[in-house]
Design a protein around this motif. Sequence first.
Motif, PDB file in Angstrom:
ATOM      1  N   THR A  89       0.837  -1.206   0.000  1.00 32.15           N
ATOM      2  CA  THR A  89       0.000   0.000   0.000  1.00 32.15           C
ATOM      3  C   THR A  89       0.866   1.248   0.000  1.00 32.15           C
TER       4      THR A  89
ATOM      5  N   ARG B 108       0.646   4.126  -2.887  1.00 29.93           N
ATOM      6  CA  ARG B 108       0.366   5.551  -2.663  1.00 29.93           C
ATOM      7  C   ARG B 108       1.473   6.443  -3.231  1.00 29.93           C
TER       8      ARG B 108
ATOM      9  N   ASP C 144     -12.848   1.526  -8.199  1.00 30.68           N
ATOM     10  CA  ASP C 144     -14.104   1.455  -7.460  1.00 30.68           C
ATOM     11  C   ASP C 144     -14.388   0.005  -7.102  1.00 30.68           C
ATOM     12  N   GLU C 145     -15.458  -0.186  -6.330  1.00 26.19           N
ATOM     13  CA  GLU C 145     -15.756  -1.528  -5.846  1.00 26.19           C
ATOM     14  C   GLU C 145     -16.108  -2.483  -6.973  1.00 26.19           C
TER      15      GLU C 145
ATOM     16  N   ASP D 150     -11.297  -0.440   1.153  1.00 26.42           N
ATOM     17  CA  ASP D 150     -10.344   0.632   1.460  1.00 26.42           C
ATOM     18  C   ASP D 150      -9.734   0.482   2.861  1.00 26.42           C
TER      19      ASP D 150
ATOM     20  N   SER E 210      -5.971   1.203   2.296  1.00 26.11           N
ATOM     21  CA  SER E 210      -5.744   2.462   1.579  1.00 26.11           C
ATOM     22  C   SER E 210      -6.211   3.659   2.410  1.00 26.11           C
ATOM     23  N   LYS E 211      -7.268   3.464   3.186  1.00 33.63           N
ATOM     24  CA  LYS E 211      -7.736   4.548   4.052  1.00 33.63           C
ATOM     25  C   LYS E 211      -6.772   4.792   5.189  1.00 33.63           C
TER      26      LYS E 211
ATOM     27  N   THR F 117      -4.307   7.181  -2.229  1.00 34.27           N
ATOM     28  CA  THR F 117      -5.335   7.744  -3.101  1.00 34.27           C
ATOM     29  C   THR F 117      -4.807   7.913  -4.529  1.00 34.27           C
TER      30      THR F 117
ATOM     31  N   LEU G   9      -9.944   7.018  -2.716  1.00 40.00           N
ATOM     32  CA  LEU G   9      -9.210   5.913  -2.109  1.00 40.00           C
ATOM     33  C   LEU G   9      -9.159   4.718  -3.059  1.00 40.00           C
ATOM     34  N   LEU G  10      -7.996   4.083  -3.113  1.00 40.77           N
ATOM     35  CA  LEU G  10      -7.846   2.862  -3.896  1.00 40.77           C
ATOM     36  C   LEU G  10      -8.651   1.732  -3.273  1.00 40.77           C
ATOM     37  N   GLN G  11      -9.267   0.928  -4.103  1.00 41.12           N
ATOM     38  CA  GLN G  11      -9.988  -0.265  -3.652  1.00 41.12           C
ATOM     39  C   GLN G  11      -9.062  -1.467  -3.842  1.00 41.12           C
TER      40      GLN G  11
END
Length: 577
Positions: A115, A119, A166-167, A423, A426-427, A432, A442-444
Amino acid sequence: MHASKYHINTLKEAPAEAEVKSHQLMTRAGMIRKAAGGIYTYMPLGLRILRKIENIVREEMDKAGAIELLMPVVQPAELWVESGRWEQYGAELLRIKDRHQRDFVLQPTSEEVITDIARNEIHSWRQLPLNFYHIQTKFRDERRPRFGLMRGREFTMKDAYSFDRDEASAQSSYDAMYDAYMRIFTRLGLTFRAVAADTGSIGGSRSHEFQVIADTGEDLIVYNPDTQYAANIELAEAACLIPQRGAATDALNKTSTPDAPKCELVAQQLGKPLSDTVKSIVLATDNPDDPAQATIWLLLLRGDHDLNEVKTSKLEGFENGYRFATEAEILDSFGCVPGYLGPINTIKPVTIIADRTVANMSNFICGANTEGFHYTGVNWGRDLPEAKVADLRNVVAGDPANDGGQLAIQRGIEVGHVFFLGDKYSKALNATFLETDGKPALLQMGCYGIGISRIAAAAIEQCHDEKGIIWPKSIAPFELVICPMGWHKSETVRNTAETLYQELKAQGVEVMLDDRDVRPGIMFADWELIGVPLRITIGDRGLKDGIVEIQARRQEAADKVAVADALQHALNLLNSL
């Protein structure tokens, strides 16, 4: 390869601590040697097997569009602090310090590092989707390493990590990895099931385990023989076994049950089936603002059922964890020692949750909150208020399946796991990218693991007999062994064996020629132990009649084949394995 120039060192006996067949046989076959508890050297035969597993995994990951990199075994603690797992992961995370007293970990997994890469490397939606993977050494400081490669501390693992916008696209990446795993385990030649699973400490919202079917497996797999349904027992939904609650026909009685703190003993004393009893399990959830004020919960299960702790952890009110109540807390709430507890007339209010089946029981038996006594003829509504209802129990074989038919249970060994993470990481690490509108999103993520070294052990647990290992051809250290009888005494045997050896090599067969000066019984026992799929035996006696013997490891008897036909017969047998 000639055996006299290779390292073959088999043992007659396995070490005393080797409890399972894979540990025993890999040690006896000279594939692994113990360096410390849960830490092994992969000897030449063992390393060949691991490399073949790796190659299959690598080919299918590349085919699925994943990109290989290599992340470090030693990772900086700062990333683990940032994700929150420095404290959360527990004692299995081996924490170390360098000479400057900076904190590091020996990686058990690589979500934090990948991760961090994402980023810093992924800036725009145009770079997505991406999927990175590596095959690397992992370390988890198991409290009690055991079972050889099945539960070691140091092991080899393939882990992959997908990144999406996205999801919906992340779910597509998940599906692609799921399909790749299906191809991988099919190519490995193993009998396996993909089962829905709990996400556990990794986190996320969607998860499947890939389980190699074996009687020695630690996991229980629930499946429907008539459909595609399969799930780990931790996740498998347990249906209510009583379609409709019966009438309250029995009177409530406080009945003497001396020396009967278990449902089995109560049922025996009263001459009732165990399924008429209800067991009480007392849990506590702590208040972080006031540790002295824990909430007490009473969970009710039928006497012949077991609590599913994973399902319990997902109940409303258990989000921050739970524990079994102490004896002091039980006495304070129920006024009675464990073994005679029940939902009627508790000293203090407790939150009661009944399993689905218990919620439909009538005229049942439960503890009376008095030592040596149980209530009989208990009924909801009349004797106690209706409780909250939840799926609390483990499935048992024969339970009705939601998709029709009955559920069955078999044991398995988890060798792969795929997760949709969303996320979660990523969160935490602020990974991001810039969306089409120029705003950060945010990246999924998804993550996908395969236990390379564990697959080797699981294959043996599934494929062995009293003589030794029976490798699937795809991961055997050698596909074929030539065993010449009297190599050092007969020029005819040597020439025939060497000619066939060269012909097989020319056809791309991974072949071992055993030119050691050992007795035939020892030679055969070695290769049966090692588990090479096909053996060709060449001796003067057979050559006088123009034949050699060819035998698959699973065959009970050898095929007698003309020397001129030996090459093609061997190739045909190999292709059929």
